[in-house]
Design a protein around this motif. Structure first.
Motif, mmCIF file in Angstrom:
data_model
loop_
_atom_site.group_PDB
_atom_site.id
_atom_site.type_symbol
_atom_site.label_atom_id
_atom_site.label_comp_id
_atom_site.label_asym_id
_atom_site.label_seq_id
_atom_site.Cartn_x
_atom_site.Cartn_y
_atom_site.Cartn_z
ATOM 1 N N ALA A 223 0.843 -1.207 0.000
ATOM 2 C CA ALA A 223 0.000 0.000 0.000
ATOM 3 C C ALA A 223 0.876 1.255 0.000
ATOM 4 C CB ALA A 223 -0.920 -0.017 1.222
ATOM 5 N N ARG A 224 1.992 1.174 0.719
ATOM 6 C CA ARG A 224 2.907 2.328 0.746
ATOM 7 C C ARG A 224 3.680 2.475 -0.561
ATOM 8 N NH1 ARG A 224 4.251 0.549 6.298
ATOM 9 N NH2 ARG A 224 6.191 -0.365 5.576
ATOM 10 N N HIS A 225 3.897 1.337 -1.238
ATOM 11 C CA HIS A 225 4.722 1.340 -2.458
ATOM 12 C C HIS A 225 3.961 0.641 -3.578
ATOM 13 C CE1 HIS A 225 7.967 2.829 -0.011
ATOM 14 N NE2 HIS A 225 7.760 1.849 0.840
ATOM 15 N N PRO A 226 3.031 1.346 -4.180
ATOM 16 C CA PRO A 226 2.110 0.693 -5.125
ATOM 17 C C PRO A 226 2.765 0.188 -6.403
ATOM 18 C CG PRO A 226 1.738 3.081 -5.014
ATOM 19 C CD PRO A 226 2.672 2.757 -3.919
ATOM 20 N N LYS A 227 3.986 0.618 -6.681
ATOM 21 C CA LYS A 227 4.636 0.123 -7.902
ATOM 22 C C LYS A 227 5.665 -0.969 -7.620
ATOM 23 C CE LYS A 227 3.696 3.980 -10.840
ATOM 24 N NZ LYS A 227 4.176 5.031 -11.732
ATOM 25 N N LEU A 228 5.803 -1.341 -6.359
ATOM 26 C CA LEU A 228 6.786 -2.354 -5.996
ATOM 27 C C LEU A 228 6.392 -3.709 -6.587
ATOM 28 C CD1 LEU A 228 9.361 -2.599 -4.213
ATOM 29 C CD2 LEU A 228 7.855 -3.367 -2.360
ATOM 30 N N ARG A 229 7.382 -4.405 -7.174
ATOM 31 C CA ARG A 229 7.156 -5.748 -7.716
ATOM 32 C C ARG A 229 7.795 -6.760 -6.768
ATOM 33 N NH1 ARG A 229 9.831 -6.218 -12.797
ATOM 34 N NH2 ARG A 229 11.104 -4.409 -12.280
#
Ligand code: ZN
Length: 336
Positions: A223-229
């Motif tokens: 949620a804090r890092h929406p682009k994290l894979r």
């Protein structure tokens, strides 16, 4: 899981075996390509390491009043037993297996160790490192150091991140800056979740917490890092319901089946992979070994996918190659 596994085998492995290694497979010149997303940059000598029995049938209880062995796998005969390399031959042996089996591997380690593998097989090794690599438990690589590894150093994946061995959640604020860096640089992260301790974490890993392997612990981080894979290593085993919940909730999450594919009872391994696929996530399951000490582990683990009667030929190819190629954004012209 590398350091703990190695310690375990160095000090304890006395497994019984009665058979030679299984016949070689995939010996054709053009074996279909495979990506192993979970290999460790080992290259040491490991005197006294005994052959290993994959997919042991059960875990044994132990009594704190007695001397407790550091692993819980039952001792039983097995076919095949997997043998360690001769002293100094490990990396060479694994790279030869990768060539024979047409495997490209993500190899995790401290920058120097991973680079050595990359230098030895530039077209077959994708190097990975993390903020824990090469550090004592609880210590961290400096953020700017890690930034250099990923901007100038050629590193492609941030892993293996083993916070569970410290009893820490991936959403813990103390490590958030590292995940923010991965998001900023568009580098996928590979986090150990689930397996560990081989039935004896209580004996060997006092800070390990099974509960910190719950895949849903990623939710706040994502949620804090929406682009994290995210690559959930060991597929969050055995928390299948939580794993499926996370896969449903976030389309940037993939899993690897490393470690669990050879270190749990085979019926359970197949059931777990089948659940992931039946749940509709055949495009997000990636092959991996957690390759550590036994060069033939790769061929053995590939055979489990190839022999899975619940997978279609296309699903096998997706798990063995296509899904990882997509996740890693590497050239996919070999895949089908
Ligand atoms: Zn691991």
């Amino acid at each position: 899981m590398s350091c703990c596994l190695i310690k375990r085998f160095l000090c304890c492995a006395v497994l019984f075996f009665d058979a030679a290694i299984a016949p070689a497979q995939n010996t054709e010149a053009k074996a279909p390509p495979v990506i192993d997303v979970h290999v460790h940059a080992m290259d040491g000598n490991f005197p006294g390491v005994a052959p290993m029995c994959p997919n042991t049938s059960k875990f044994t209880a132990s009594d704190p009043k007695e001397k407790e062995e550091p692993f819980g796998w039952v001792k039983e005969p097995c076919t095949p037993a997997l043998y360690p390399s001769a002293p100094g031959e490990y990396m060479k042996d694994v790279l030869a297996e990768m060539e024979r089996l047409n495997v490209t591997a993500v190899v995790f380690g401290d920058p120097k160790s991973a680079q050595k593998w990359k230098d030895s097989a530039p077209t077959r090794v994708i190097p990975g490192t993390s903020f824990q690599s090469g550090m004592a438990p609880g210590q961290r690589v400096a953020l700017e150091e890690l930034r250099k590894d990923f901007t100038n150093g050629g590193f492609k994946v941030m892993g293996e991140i083993g916070l569970q061995y410290e009893g820490i959640s991936p959403s813990d604020p103390s490590v958030d800056a590292y995940f923010a860096l991965a998001e900023e640089l568009d580098i996928p992260v590979a986090v150990h979740m689930g397996t560990g301790g081989s039935g004896r974490a209580n004996v060997t890993m006092p800070k390990f917490r099974g509960s910190m392997g719950n895949p849903l612990l990623f939710e706040e981080l994502l949620a804090r890092h929406p682009k994290l894979r995210v690559q959930v290593m060991h597929a969050g085993y055995p928390m299948i319901e939580e794993m499926l919940t996370l896969l449903q909730a976030n389309s940037h999450v993939y899993v690897d089946v490393a470690g669990l594919i050879w270190s749990y009872p085979i019926k359970e391994v197949n059931r777990y992979i089948e659940r992931l696929v039946d749940g509709g996530f055949e495009d997000r399951v990636m092959f991996g070994t957690d390759q550590l000490l036994w060069p033939k582990l790769m061929a053995y683990s590939i055979s489990i996918i190839q022999n899975a009667d619940y997978l279609t030929p296309q699903q096998k190819r997706d798990i063995l190659y296509n899904n990882a190629a997509r996740f890693l954004r590497i050239d996919n012209t070999q895949g089908k």
